[in-house]
Scaffold this active site. Structure first.
Site, mmCIF file in Angstrom:
data_model
loop_
_atom_site.group_PDB
_atom_site.id
_atom_site.type_symbol
_atom_site.label_atom_id
_atom_site.label_comp_id
_atom_site.label_asym_id
_atom_site.label_seq_id
_atom_site.Cartn_x
_atom_site.Cartn_y
_atom_site.Cartn_z
ATOM 1 N N ASP A 1 2.060 9.273 -5.803
ATOM 2 C CA ASP A 1 2.085 10.741 -5.669
ATOM 3 C C ASP A 1 2.411 11.197 -4.250
ATOM 4 O OD1 ASP A 1 -0.347 9.752 -4.848
ATOM 5 O OD2 ASP A 1 -1.576 11.259 -5.853
ATOM 6 N N HIS B 1 0.855 -1.200 0.000
ATOM 7 C CA HIS B 1 0.000 0.000 0.000
ATOM 8 C C HIS B 1 0.885 1.243 0.000
ATOM 9 C CE1 HIS B 1 -4.057 1.841 1.234
ATOM 10 N NE2 HIS B 1 -3.241 2.855 1.000
ATOM 11 N N HIS C 1 1.296 4.884 -2.224
ATOM 12 C CA HIS C 1 0.811 5.791 -3.278
ATOM 13 C C HIS C 1 1.989 6.512 -3.916
ATOM 14 C CE1 HIS C 1 -3.563 5.712 -2.211
ATOM 15 N NE2 HIS C 1 -3.071 5.367 -1.042
ATOM 16 N N GLY D 1 -9.448 8.148 -2.036
ATOM 17 C CA GLY D 1 -9.972 9.507 -1.961
ATOM 18 C C GLY D 1 -10.667 9.716 -0.626
ATOM 19 N N GLU E 1 -10.921 3.909 7.559
ATOM 20 C CA GLU E 1 -9.830 4.829 7.932
ATOM 21 C C GLU E 1 -10.502 6.047 8.561
ATOM 22 O OE1 GLU E 1 -7.776 6.328 4.487
ATOM 23 O OE2 GLU E 1 -6.137 7.203 5.643
ATOM 24 N N HIS F 1 -10.041 1.290 -0.262
ATOM 25 C CA HIS F 1 -9.801 2.041 0.971
ATOM 26 C C HIS F 1 -11.090 2.075 1.802
ATOM 27 C CE1 HIS F 1 -6.160 3.640 -0.909
ATOM 28 N NE2 HIS F 1 -5.847 4.259 0.223
ATOM 29 N N ASP G 1 1.805 3.691 2.978
ATOM 30 C CA ASP G 1 0.792 4.609 2.451
ATOM 31 C C ASP G 1 1.456 5.715 1.621
ATOM 32 O OD1 ASP G 1 -1.807 5.240 1.960
ATOM 33 O OD2 ASP G 1 -2.195 6.251 3.866
#
Ligand SMILES: [Zn+2]
Length: 330
Positions: A12, A8, A10, A169, A200, A197, A277
């Site tokens: 960006d 997991h 990301h 998102g 959370e 996702h 993450d």
């Protein structure tokens, strides 16, 4: 060095600082170090997931050309290999890189970066890092068309380095997971695996909705701890949870690492994995996440269980899983 797996991560949120400096320099720009940190990483007073997500705007502005995307992927992978990673699934939303590119071109650029890394890796000593990409659908109002495009692009690039889909998102009622059922129905028909996702910022209900979409993996899922019946279902159905400790501290799901329930979840026989993450946004890396948990008493056998859980959850070929299991025994 520990052999590690990150499922997991990301793209960006994980652009290396040195790569950002390099890309700014190419445009004839530079930023003082303190300003760069402020733009790329959250401060300790970050209050919630929405503030956290604001930190993606600046890196995304640098990720709009094929050359930049390619370089970012290559340099991130070099960094990850240096940290002991042997397998990773890197996720990104191609629809967020379409200022000049199509979604398919954004994916091609990421794959080219991976090829550059593989070519470099051939000359290196030690265990190889293997990489797959997950494409994120965006949980935002008005993105249906772009999300459909992402599902199609994933289908077209499966087995070329794309291994699945994700839904990412903000988490709120307006964009509740259940509203994304048609996309995942299509993915299922096309044999594309996916993770979602949930659990959370939003609670157990968002996880139940993700499970109703047929997912076998959940991004975070840490808030299952509020619902014992859900924990029981997750264990019985063998659902994998992609936990990310520092990120959950940043977004104030937990206030301190001592409250982070990773070890008790392992004790509940949940299929927990440990991941980063967003390395740059959260100013962390996977060795650091393990150190945090070791300070909370993580044992060698729990660490081994985390690795085995990651292998089991990975959207990788059987051959790749066997390589990863063999590496653990070396
Ligand atoms: Zn995430």
């Amino acid at each position: 060095m520990k052999k590690l797996i990150d499922l997991h991560l990301h793209l960006d949120g994980s652009v290396p600082y040195q790569t950002v400096r390099k890309l700014l320099a190419e445009e004839g720009k530079s930023l003082p170090e303190a300003e760069l940190r402020k733009r790329l990483s959250v401060s300790p007073d970050c209050r919630n997931l929405d503030e956290y997500l604001d930190k993606f705007d600046f890196p995304l502005s640098l990720m709009q050309t094929a050359e930049n995307l390619r370089l970012i992927v290559k340099e991130l992978l070099q960094e990850l290999r240096g940290q002991g990673l042997v397998y990773t699934e890197i996720r990104f939303a191609p629809q967020r890189h379409t200022k000049f590119l199509t979604q398919a071109e954004a994916v091609q650029a990421a794959l080219a970066g991976r090829d550059d890394f593989y070519a470099w890796q051939k000359e290196q000593e030690g265990p190889d890092l293997h990489v797959n990409f997950l494409l994120c659908l965006m949980r935002l109002v008005g993105q249906d068309e772009a999300n459909w495009e992402t599902v199609k692009v994933a289908r077209d690039f499966m087995d070329q380095g794309v291994a699945g889909l994700d839904l990412a998102g903000p988490e709120n009622e307006e964009v509740a997971n259940r509203k994304y059922a048609p996309f995942f129905q299509q993915a299922k028909e096309w044999g594309i695996p996916y993770t979602i996702h949930a659990g959370e910022a939003a609670g157990p209900e968002s996880m139940r909705e993700a499970l109703a979409l047929g997912t076998k993996r959940i991004g975070h899922g840490i808030r299952c701890q509020e619902d014992p019946a859900l924990v029981k279902d997750l264990v019985e159905d063998g659902i994998s949870l992609e936990c990310c400790a520092s990120s959950n501290l940043n977004t104030k799901v937990f206030n301190q690492i001592a409250e982070y329930p990773l070890r008790s979840m392992l004790g509940q026989k949940l299929r927990v994995t440990l991941n980063t993450d967003n390395m740059t946004v959260s100013a962390t890396n996977l060795p650091h996440e393990y150190q945090l948990m070791e300070k909370q008493g993580l044992t060698k056998s729990e660490e081994r269980q985390l690795y085995l859980n990651s292998v089991r959850a990975a959207f990788a070929s059987q051959e790749e899983k066997e390589r990863l299991l063999a590496l653990l025994e070396e």
